[in-house]
Design an enzyme around this catalytic site. Sequence first.
Site, PDB file in Angstrom:
ATOM      1  N   CYS A   1     -10.044  23.435  15.899  1.00  0.00           N
ATOM      2  CA  CYS A   1      -9.980  24.007  17.248  1.00  0.00           C
ATOM      3  C   CYS A   1      -9.420  22.975  18.217  1.00  0.00           C
ATOM      4  CB  CYS A   1     -11.366  24.413  17.703  1.00  0.00           C
ATOM      5  SG  CYS A   1     -12.258  25.339  16.468  1.00  0.00           S
TER       6      CYS A   1
ATOM      7  N   TYR B   1      -2.561   6.726   2.903  1.00  0.00           N
ATOM      8  CA  TYR B   1      -3.067   6.888   4.272  1.00  0.00           C
ATOM      9  C   TYR B   1      -3.068   8.372   4.650  1.00  0.00           C
ATOM     10  CZ  TYR B   1      -1.993   1.927   4.238  1.00  0.00           C
ATOM     11  OH  TYR B   1      -1.928   0.592   3.916  1.00  0.00           O
TER      12      TYR B   1
ATOM     13  N   GLY C   1       0.841  -1.199   0.000  1.00  0.00           N
ATOM     14  CA  GLY C   1       0.000   0.000   0.000  1.00  0.00           C
ATOM     15  C   GLY C   1       0.871   1.242   0.000  1.00  0.00           C
ATOM     16  N   ARG C   2       1.342   1.600   1.187  1.00  0.00           N
ATOM     17  CA  ARG C   2       2.069   2.856   1.370  1.00  0.00           C
ATOM     18  C   ARG C   2       3.225   3.049   0.375  1.00  0.00           C
ATOM     19  NH1 ARG C   2       1.905   5.600   6.182  1.00  0.00           N
ATOM     20  NH2 ARG C   2       1.096   3.674   7.095  1.00  0.00           N
TER      21      ARG C   2
HETATM   22  C1  LIG Z   1      -3.557  -7.262   5.381  1.00  0.00           C
HETATM   23  C2  LIG Z   1      -2.866  -6.043   4.908  1.00  0.00           C
HETATM   24  N1  LIG Z   1      -2.199  -6.109   3.746  1.00  0.00           N
HETATM   25  C3  LIG Z   1      -1.553  -5.037   3.244  1.00  0.00           C
HETATM   26  C4  LIG Z   1      -1.546  -3.831   3.918  1.00  0.00           C
HETATM   27  C5  LIG Z   1      -0.822  -2.679   3.323  1.00  0.00           C
HETATM   28  O1  LIG Z   1       0.217  -2.313   4.159  1.00  0.00           O
HETATM   29  P1  LIG Z   1       1.258  -1.203   3.736  1.00  0.00           P
HETATM   30  O2  LIG Z   1       0.491  -0.005   3.363  1.00  0.00           O
HETATM   31  O3  LIG Z   1       2.075  -1.009   4.972  1.00  0.00           O
HETATM   32  O4  LIG Z   1       2.053  -1.750   2.601  1.00  0.00           O
HETATM   33  C6  LIG Z   1      -2.224  -3.725   5.147  1.00  0.00           C
HETATM   34  C7  LIG Z   1      -2.231  -2.474   5.893  1.00  0.00           C
HETATM   35  O5  LIG Z   1      -2.768  -2.332   6.952  1.00  0.00           O
HETATM   36  C8  LIG Z   1      -2.904  -4.866   5.651  1.00  0.00           C
HETATM   37  O6  LIG Z   1      -3.563  -4.827   6.805  1.00  0.00           O
END
Ligand SMILES: Cc1ncc(COP(=O)(O)O)c(C=O)c1O
Length: 402
Positions: A350, A379, A274-275
Amino acid sequence: MELRLAEVFTSLRAAEEEAGAPLCAYVYDLAALRLHAANLVRSLPEGCELYYAIKANSELPILQTLASQVAGFEVSSGGELAWVREHFAEVPVIFSGPGKLDHELREAIEQDIDCLHAESLHELQRLADIAVRAGRTVPVSLRINLTLDGLAETSLMMGGKPTPFGIPAQQLPECLEWLRARPEIRLRGFHFHLLSHQLDAAAHLQLVSAYLAQTRLWCEAHDLAIDHVNVGGGIGVNYRQPDRQFDWPVFSAGLAALLSERGMPGVRVRFELGRYLTAACGYYAMQVIDIKHSHGKTFVVGRGGSHHFRTPYAQGHSHPFHVLPVDQWPYTFARPHASNQSVSVVGQLCTPKDLLAFDVPVESVRCNDVLVFPYAGAYAWHISHHDFLRHPHPAQWYLPVD
Ligand SMILES: Cc1ncc(COP(=O)(O)O)c(C=O)c1O
């Protein structure tokens, strides 16, 4: 991924001249995203595949950019599944996440997902019932919470210790025993996601190596024929020291060596990042509304705040930013400014928690300048409490792709 600050600045300057009100926007660089994804995929060794965990950022243009680059999308809710299927009928989807509802399990089956990651025996039992009623066989991986000796912890641990995620490894024999009598569930593999925010390539390689070694032992001990191991996401972005990022070339070279020595024939290695895929393609920009000196500290108040960009508060860091100077000053009185001193950047909420950066030395920042926060593509908007105080949402725009 290379940051293209000059292009972002040019687009912000043009927008600022037309805006008529202080700017507040997410800017996404889709060309850089496409290139980054293509580079990651190209550098993965044979036998590996890359999925995108859309929870990091599910804006449609982001998904449209990635759909042609990655093997598929990882979703973690019925909402994400419906969003993906509404726009991508054919893209392979894998479905993770704790607390799946019956109707989500049913939809996963109806939507022909590639694989469902089961989080508990109870979830498997409900899934089996639903599959029987639908007259279908469901492809499943078991998400395992593995404890590992010497596991180097990061700031966000999903496993390796008591957590609500996955099936504790000790319960695996019971699950496998139960599965033997359930042909409606086809066991395809194992799924691991023990942590996020991994910045150390060698440590991550060790983790993947441990997943593969453990999988091999289970396959031998229980006579299993699986076709993949999902090693999760978890590669981090260094917000605190942006010039020291995860060393992907070291990781992918190490992975190639690992797989050639200890890969399992016929078993693919699947990533669901993801990140690391999308963080660097996004920028959050806020124009400075006020600069205040209070009890020995200087606060720069920008348009927007953590209700748009919660990443710094969520991770407890001071987010790096750049100052885009804007020379226009529409008033006759003196322009508030701060020079050669440390400032904290806050938003319009606030609450003292609306803090995006703290005690950062700046050469110069003036009211009406624009602050640009890089690494805001994952995120960020999607984990923020958008409607607190009912401020308007930021603009979302995309740099032109050639
Ligand atoms: C099951 C699972 N897979 C993949 C990811 C993606 O993680 P990242 O953004 O750290 O790569 C997450 C993130 O919470 C997750 O819970």
